[in-house]
Design a protein around this motif. Structure first.
Motif, mmCIF file in Angstrom:
data_model
loop_
_atom_site.group_PDB
_atom_site.id
_atom_site.type_symbol
_atom_site.label_atom_id
_atom_site.label_comp_id
_atom_site.label_asym_id
_atom_site.label_seq_id
_atom_site.Cartn_x
_atom_site.Cartn_y
_atom_site.Cartn_z
ATOM 1 N N ARG A 98 0.832 -1.215 0.000
ATOM 2 C CA ARG A 98 0.000 0.000 0.000
ATOM 3 C C ARG A 98 0.855 1.247 0.000
ATOM 4 O O ARG A 98 0.484 2.259 -0.595
ATOM 5 N N GLU A 99 1.999 1.161 0.680
ATOM 6 C CA GLU A 99 2.905 2.314 0.659
ATOM 7 C C GLU A 99 3.379 2.580 -0.771
ATOM 8 O O GLU A 99 3.442 3.725 -1.223
ATOM 9 N N LEU A 159 0.603 4.182 -2.637
ATOM 10 C CA LEU A 159 0.483 5.594 -2.280
ATOM 11 C C LEU A 159 1.564 6.417 -2.967
ATOM 12 O O LEU A 159 1.293 7.466 -3.551
ATOM 13 N N ARG A 160 2.805 5.918 -2.897
ATOM 14 C CA ARG A 160 3.912 6.665 -3.509
ATOM 15 C C ARG A 160 3.648 6.868 -4.996
ATOM 16 O O ARG A 160 3.911 7.924 -5.550
ATOM 17 N N LYS A 161 3.131 5.827 -5.624
ATOM 18 C CA LYS A 161 2.841 5.961 -7.055
ATOM 19 C C LYS A 161 1.702 6.959 -7.264
ATOM 20 O O LYS A 161 1.738 7.759 -8.204
ATOM 21 N N ALA A 162 0.689 6.902 -6.397
ATOM 22 C CA ALA A 162 -0.454 7.806 -6.552
ATOM 23 C C ALA A 162 -0.017 9.258 -6.425
ATOM 24 O O ALA A 162 -0.530 10.129 -7.121
ATOM 25 N N ILE A 163 0.935 9.533 -5.554
ATOM 26 C CA ILE A 163 1.343 10.930 -5.384
ATOM 27 C C ILE A 163 2.465 11.312 -6.332
ATOM 28 O O ILE A 163 3.054 12.375 -6.206
#
Lengths: 251, 411
Positions: free
Chosen positions: B317-318, B321-325
């Motif tokens: 999930r981290e 998240l990193r990819k999403a941001i």
């Protein structure tokens, strides 16, 4: 600012093919607060992924701030997400055992913002998201749900994105805390002119937005102005004084 | 993402699970330490062997007689048994270019006696130049000289082992010059005691008695038996050794009237050949040790891969998240690769220190003087970084290739 025209999304091929979106078209202007709502299976998650540039449509065009993002590669999409979109997730997705400030600064790391500027911007974003200063150096797992979601909102804000995309942001929160988070979003929209897209399946959450787009079975079934958006700040005040313990937790 | 950020992120990720990181590092530590220690031991053994060969003398060539044969299918007396080298061969060899010193040897075993004690050892008749050729240093008195040889004096220089055998364990600290010994019942005067040289291969000069060559030929070889058992040659330089060896071979072949070199009645031992043969053996041995240690390094690398794969799954999930941001594939790839390389680099550093310590311990036991070379340290660092990259590659690629939507949803 956001122009979707005839967006479709099909998963799988042949017999197994499943079409989640069947021709979605609408426009969102800068400064709008829009709720996209619909029951599960209506295609709202798929639509959220496309609006958030996490996925590309099977057909149709999506123009975000004058750029056609519907045919971009993975790395181009990552660039767009970095500069244009701030995400708020239902599951918060903060880095565990990491301070509030570091969590908020994370997008700036990938955006190559100089180190000395990062903290200043993170603090400003946290203030806008309504988190009090004494929590800034706490670890993310020491915060309450409402505080965590406001840190997540600050993280979405910190890069000064064109669009804040909130995917069920209150899904893991109780009613009172939900109102605080909605209040924060409303304030960002009204006072700071932020464009916000809120995705939810709960009508009473959706009604805090100025415009409601309803999805069903991959189609837009209603797209209307909300003449009387609910005011989360007012609603919070109704709770105030009735349950002191909740109020204390929120501060 | 700046280098500074990468260091920060790597530190945060590795310190989040210290026990797991520590155990993974331990795998690399053991691998690197064993590579360092074992190659150090191998290198030390190699040095010990070449040193002891070099202590025999510098740029040394030894001419030895061939096998004594009777005509037809008779029994061979074994290499070195033939009586083919003469004192006149020695004189002729001295005239070959680039030969700086020559000493003939007449060696045989005799009973040595003093009042109340006796021993049996090699008595070696040599010239004065022998001391220089064979790097002999004196503890007492002086070595033989050519005058003593020509005037057939009965004088002797003794090795330290012979001295202790004859006069007891403290003999080397008392003055032995002027004492008398009996060799094969002939009375000799001790004129010198050699410094202890230590074992050098099969024979030890510490357990020898040297007398003048002329004396040896006169009193021990006897009339009509004036043959040498060895001729020692010192070449002028290491470069000229091959030339000297070829010239001496040609000279002796013509002097002995032999036209076919394969039927030569002598053989020449080149010290350089001995050194290179010995070092090729020890370096094979060192390579073998390093290979065994290398296997443990690979096992350590697999440990790294295992940990990184677990990491990718746990931090799904981290990563989402990193990819999403806005993190690109390259960002995620670099981050996970950096974690793997950091693990191996830390492991490599500790491993080098530990291997170094182990080498000191081995040296302290006195078996072998282990030598850590700068090449092996550099190699260890290079290999550990390479292992990080090789075994971190697949997990990092997996992390980078994750679809952000799936990664964010991962439970």
């Amino acid at each position: 600012m956001i122009e979707l025209s005839d967006i479709t999304k099909t998963y799988g091929e042949g017999q197994e093919a499943y079409t989640a979106l069947k021709g979605i078209s609408f426009t969102i202007r800068e400064g709008e607060f829009v709720s996209i709502m619909g029951p599960s299976g209506s295609g709202k998650s798929t639509l959220m992924h496309i609006i958030g540039c996490l996925d590309t449509p099977s057909s149709g065009t999506y123009v975000l701030e004058d750029r056609d993002v519907s045919t971009m590669t993975d790395d181009e999409l990552a660039e767009v997400r970095k500069d244009k979109i701030g995400f708020v997730f239902q599951a918060f997705n903060l880095l565990p055992r990491t301070t509030v400030l570091r969590n908020v600064m994370l997008p700036l790391v990938y955006a190559n913002v100089p180190e000395e500027e990062r903290e200043r911007r993170a603090r400003a974003a946290l203030v806008s998201a309504g988190l009090s200063e004494d929590h800034f150096s706490h670890l993310s797992n020491q915060l309450s749900g409402g505080q965590i979601q406001r840190v997540a909102i600050a993280r979405a804000l910190v890069n000064d994105p064109a669009l804040i995309l909130a995917d069920e942001p209150t899904g893991n929160l109780d009613s009172k805390t939900s109102l605080v988070v909605l209040g924060t979003l409303q304030k960002l929209n009204r006072a700071h002119g932020r464009t916000i897209v809120l995705i939810t399946h709960e009508p009473d959450i959706a009604e805090h937005a100025d415009r409601l787009i309803r999805l069903r079975d991959g189609r837009v079934v209603a797209d209307e102005k909300n003449p009387t958006p609910r005011d989360a700040t007012q609603e919070t005040k109704l709770y105030d004084g009735t349950d002191e313990s909740v109020t204390n937790k929120l501060s | 993402m700046t280098t500074n950020d990468l260091v920060d992120e790597t530190y945060a990720a590795l310190s989040a699970n210290k026990v797991r990181s520590g155990l993974t590092i331990l795998g690399i530590v053991i691998g690197i330490a064993s590579v360092i220690a074992l190659t150090a031991i191998g290198q030390g053994a190699q040095n010990t062997i070449s040193n002891s060969i070099n202590s025999l003398g510098s740029n040394l060539l030894e001419v030895m007689p061939g096998a004594a044969r009777t005509f037809g299918f008779g029994a061979s007396g074994g290499r070195g048994s033939a009586k083919s080298l003469t004192p006149s061969d020695e004189i002729a060899i001295a005239g070959v270019s680039n030969v700086s010193l020559v000493s003939g040897e007449y060696a045989a075993r005799y009973q040595i006696a003093v009042a109340g004690a006796n021993t049996n050892t090699t008595v070696d008749g040599v010239n004065g130049s022998y001391a220089t050729i064979r790097n002999i240093t004196m503890a007492q008195g002086s070595f033989l000289n050519d005058v003593e040889s020509q005037s057939l004096q009965k004088v002797a220089v003794i090795g330290s082992t012979v001295a202790t055998d004859l006069w007891g364990p403290n003999a080397t600290s008392t003055n032995l010059v002027g004492d008398k010994i009996r060799i094969n019942n002939l009375l000799f005067t001790v004129i010198g005691l050699m410094s202890t040289k230590g074992g050098s291969g099969f024979g030890s000069q510490d357990n020898e008695v040297f007398i003048p060559l002329g004396t040896a030929l006169q009193y021990f070889a006897g009339e009509g038996n004036q043959y040498l058992s060895t001729i020692d040659i010192q070449a002028a330089s290491q470069q000229s050794m091959t030339q000297v060896q070829n010239d001496v071979t040609a000279l002796l072949l013509s002097r002995h009237g032999i036209s076919d070199p394969t039927k030569a009645d002598f053989s020449i031992l080149n010290q350089q050949d001995l050194v290179s043969a010995a070092s090729s053996v020890t370096s094979t041995f060192t390579t073998l040790l390093a290979a065994v240690a290398g296997i443990s390094l690979i096992v350590g690398g697999i440990g790294i891969m295992n940990m990184m794969l677990t990491n990718v799954t746990e931090r799904m999930r981290e990563i989402g998240l990193r990819k999403a941001i806005g993190a690109t594939r390259a960002d995620i790839n670099t981050q996970f690769l950096a974690e793997a390389v950091a693990l191996t680099f830390i492991g490599g550093t500790i491993g080098v220190a530990l291997g170094w310590g182990a080498s000191y311990l081995v040296t302290a036991t006195g078996v072998v003087t282990a030598q850590v070379t700068s090449q092996s340290v550099l190699l260890a660092f290079g290999v550990s970084a390479a292992i990080g990259i090789v075994f971190g590659w697949y997990p990092a690629r997996r992390a980078a290739a994750l679809n952000p939507i799936d990664a964010l949803r991962y439970e």
